[in-house]
Scaffold this active site. Sequence first.
Site, PDB file in Angstrom:
ATOM      1  N   CYS A 142      10.705   8.406  -1.931  1.00  0.00           N
ATOM      2  CA  CYS A 142      10.381   9.588  -1.124  1.00  0.00           C
ATOM      3  C   CYS A 142       9.760  10.648  -2.023  1.00  0.00           C
ATOM      4  CB  CYS A 142      11.638  10.138  -0.457  1.00  0.00           C
ATOM      5  SG  CYS A 142      11.317  11.669   0.441  1.00  0.00           S
ATOM      6  N   ARG A 162       0.842  -1.206   0.000  1.00  0.00           N
ATOM      7  CA  ARG A 162       0.000   0.000   0.000  1.00  0.00           C
ATOM      8  C   ARG A 162       0.882   1.263   0.000  1.00  0.00           C
ATOM      9  NH1 ARG A 162      -0.717   4.828   2.388  1.00  0.00           N
ATOM     10  NH2 ARG A 162      -0.165   3.868   4.379  1.00  0.00           N
ATOM     11  N   ASP A 163       1.469   1.568   1.135  1.00  0.00           N
ATOM     12  CA  ASP A 163       2.281   2.785   1.239  1.00  0.00           C
ATOM     13  C   ASP A 163       3.410   2.760   0.211  1.00  0.00           C
ATOM     14  OD1 ASP A 163       3.287   5.164   2.235  1.00  0.00           O
ATOM     15  OD2 ASP A 163       4.432   4.208   3.817  1.00  0.00           O
ATOM     16  N   HIS A 205      11.141   6.590   7.792  1.00  0.00           N
ATOM     17  CA  HIS A 205      11.657   6.661   6.432  1.00  0.00           C
ATOM     18  C   HIS A 205      13.177   6.829   6.509  1.00  0.00           C
ATOM     19  CE1 HIS A 205       7.681   7.863   4.240  1.00  0.00           C
ATOM     20  NE2 HIS A 205       7.568   6.774   4.955  1.00  0.00           N
TER      21      HIS A 205
HETATM   22 MG    MG Z   1       5.722   5.530   4.621  1.00  0.00          MG
END
Ligand code: MG
Length: 302
Positions: A239, A14-15, A208
């Site tokens: 990113c 997902r992410d 992250h």
């Molecule tokens: Mg993330």
Amino acid sequence: MIPKSVKIVEVGPRDGLQNESKILPVPERVRLIKNLAEAGLKQIEAGSFVRSDLLPQMSNTDQVLAELNLTMGINFPVLVPNMRGLDNALAAGAREIAVFAAASETFSQKNINCSINESLDRFSEVTKKALDHGLKVRGYISCVLGCPYSGTISPENVGYVASKLNDMGCYEISLGDTIGIGTPIATQKLLASISSDIPIERLAVHFHDTYGQALANILAALQMGVTVIDSSVAGLGGCPYARGASGNVATEDVVFMLDGMGIQHGIDLINLITIGKSICTILDRPVMSKVSLARSPTGFEL
Ligand code: MG
């Protein structure tokens, strides 16, 4: 106070995928999720019920869920932005959803076009209905250690949002360092502040690796008693604020560190590395896991 075991929440499908430029067809998404389940992951984000014109990478998440066994003891949370998304998730048989708010007012306005409080009001209604239908609800907070627009974020701002998500019934709250600028002491100060209101067992960390701080921050969080870590196979996702930079910390790297520390997690690292390499080939992008890169192309075992 290092925990004996942790839960890893795999966010790659997902992410991760929602931030990849290449759009994967449903069968590829399903294969990735099933492979991750086979590698031992018990919590795997399966998709998102957002408008497909806004996020085509996540379209047809209902078809993804239809291919998964939703009662096999593995959680497949899906992201839900509003009531319509929840209704679609319910229709697709989802058992768990995730809602998301920002700790930064500017980020909230730019990312979801409303204030923090407006988003919390909306998610309060969504969460109530989801809980009424027997679903579990996970809460995400972005920008907990910094905002791409307004810089520093105070722990009090994060604590305010965390308390609201906790009060509305989120069983777990994931603290996201969206731009990856957090460092270990800042991480510990944040966790110390929030855990005065919310038990540490209910806090997850979502780091992250944009500035190379993710594993150091995860260690700092483990030392504070955190037992839930979000990560993404092969570091999928990149990113959005720095082209070519790292985003989500790679699950392979987290697992390697946990193995070295004797912390249980239930995941097969070799299997995971294979999955990460395979999905990156399909996406035509490099693997961001350092552990994966360290393996010889001839198959040298760790
Ligand atoms: Mg993330």
